[in-house]
Scaffold this active site. Structure first.
Site, PDB file in Angstrom:
ATOM      1  N   TYR A  33      10.556   9.091  12.753  1.00 32.73           N
ATOM      2  CA  TYR A  33      10.160   7.775  12.236  1.00 32.73           C
ATOM      3  C   TYR A  33       9.136   7.103  13.143  1.00 32.73           C
ATOM      4  CZ  TYR A  33      12.995   7.242   8.082  1.00 32.73           C
ATOM      5  OH  TYR A  33      13.492   7.358   6.816  1.00 32.73           O
ATOM      6  N   GLY A  75       7.585  -3.219  -6.482  1.00 30.49           N
ATOM      7  CA  GLY A  75       8.517  -2.115  -6.231  1.00 30.49           C
ATOM      8  C   GLY A  75       9.928  -2.592  -6.531  1.00 30.49           C
TER       9      GLY A  75
END
Length: 398
Positions: free
Chosen positions: A235, A48
């Protein structure tokens, strides 16, 4: 062609090659100015590696520690008539500057969740580097095709157990809006864990270990964001939180395996920044706009490169790492400063359509958002003709 920003919702559908290059150069200059990372990594795999924190990890390793870097990502090339993705241009720029410095830099473009990309990565490591001593896992993807079953999982951003009413900014209309998010089903939670949890990180490390391409003493870290109570419903206590808890579980097994070779595995918690991923989350543009305002006033504001360079220098390779009771490395402590969080919390309910620009740094948020795509970078002539067809010479396409 002349390229201007075209924003649709939370995505900018145009990108500027020269701007992306200038943005990468700015990050490299920051690292060079801060000086070398003592005892830093020498051969680094970043999974990534093309935008945001992953790109910052690649830049910090290369220009802070003279490391050879291998980057894995999934990006799209441009053509003479159509711009490619920002990550493509970022990588082209990174490889150019790394090569000028005499550093090894190779990239693999493909689905990092797949067995094919893992196998190809191992081939390249064996051929060019022998082994790697740091593996950074920084994938942000909405979907994952499971490499064994072929099942496609999609991640969901929802609360768990109850509906949640969230304040946010409609970034197109620039007004405050309330969004009601319904709770995730068990399947949605499980699928989010499958995409964003620790299984793929574990698969990568297992594959690298089995192939013998992890050096003795090798470290690995996966990047995550935890936030404070203002973002907890969405979250830590939401579907994404279930994936983050999975990461905390999986790291224990990975750590045990690497410890046998004198190595280590840690989850690294980074601060909230503007990324393509965070801009898609209903409350984050408002939270970030307030956070920027408060942290800039305190002189503690940081972006991706400041965060990751600090993580390497202080914690991954530092004598006194910032570590929490769960064993995670923390680079987000300036964001979590109670003074900062209390002020953000105070302002949270005071923001209205009339005072957005006064109480928040929404203009700073918008600038940072456009910078992701190569716009709003100082010194770039946006009226100049630019060729969107940019090559990445050492690209391995899977």
């Amino acid at each position: 062609m002349i390229i201007k920003p075209r924003v649709r919702g939370f995505i900018c559908v145009s990108t500027h090659p020269t701007g992306c290059e200038a943005n990468v150069r700015e990050q490299i200059d920051y690292v060079k100015a801060r000086g070398p990372i003592a005892n830093g990594p020498k051969k680094v795999l970043v999974i990534g590696a093309s935008t945001g924190y992953g790109l910052a990890a690649r830049i910090s390793a290369a220009f802070g520690s003279d490391a050879a870097t291998l980057g894995v990502f999934f990006e799209r090339a441009g053509s003479e008539t159509k711009a490619g993705t920002a990550g493509w241009y970022n990588t082209a720029a990174f490889e150019k500057f790394a090569t000028e410095k005499g550093l090894y830099a190779t990239s693999i473009n493909g689905d990092a969740f797949s067995d094919e990309v893992k196998a190809r990565t191992i081939e390249v490591i064996k051929r060019d580097l022998g082994q790697v001593d740091l593996v950074v896992y920084s994938l942000a993807a909405p979907k994952r095709t499971h490499p064994k079953s072929g099942e496609v999982f999609s991640s969901t951003l929802k609360p768990v157990g109850k509906a949640v009413n969230l304040r946010g900014i409609d970034t197109d209309k620039e007004v405050i809006k309330e969004t009601v998010l319904e709770p995730a089903t068990q399947k949605e939670i499980d699928d989010t864990v499958a995409v964003m949890g620790g299984e793929d990180w574990q698969m990568w490390i297992d594959a690298l270990l089995e192939a013998g391409v992890l050096a003795d003493g090798a470290k690995t870290t996966a990047f995550t964001y935890l936030g404070e109570k203002i973002t907890h419903d969405i979250y830590w206590n939401g579907s994404i939180g279930a994936a983050k808890k999975d990461l905390d579980q999986k790291v224990l097994g990975i750590r045990e395996k690497l410890a046998a070779k004198g190595g280590d595995a840690r989850v690294s918690v980074l601060k909230a920044v503007v990324t393509q991923a965070s801009s898609a989350i209903p409350m984050m543009p408002l939270y970030l706009s307030l956070l920027f305002k408060v942290m800039k006033e305190k002189g503690t504001h940081e972006g991706c490169i400041e965060q990751v360079y600090g993580l390497y220098k202080d914690s991954l390779y530092g004598a006194a790492p910032h570590i929490d009771e769960e064993g995670r490395l923390r680079a987000d402590y300036k964001e979590l400063d109670p003074e900062v969080q209390n002020r953000v919390q105070e302002l949270w309910t005071q923001v209205t359509n009339d005072n957005i620009y006064e109480l928040t740094d929404f203009s700073g948020y918008k600038t940072d958002f456009l910078r992701l795509f190569g716009f709003e970078i100082a010194g770039v002539d946006y009226e100049a003709d630019v060729n969107p067809d940019v090559q990445i010479p050492k690209l391995v396409q899977v």
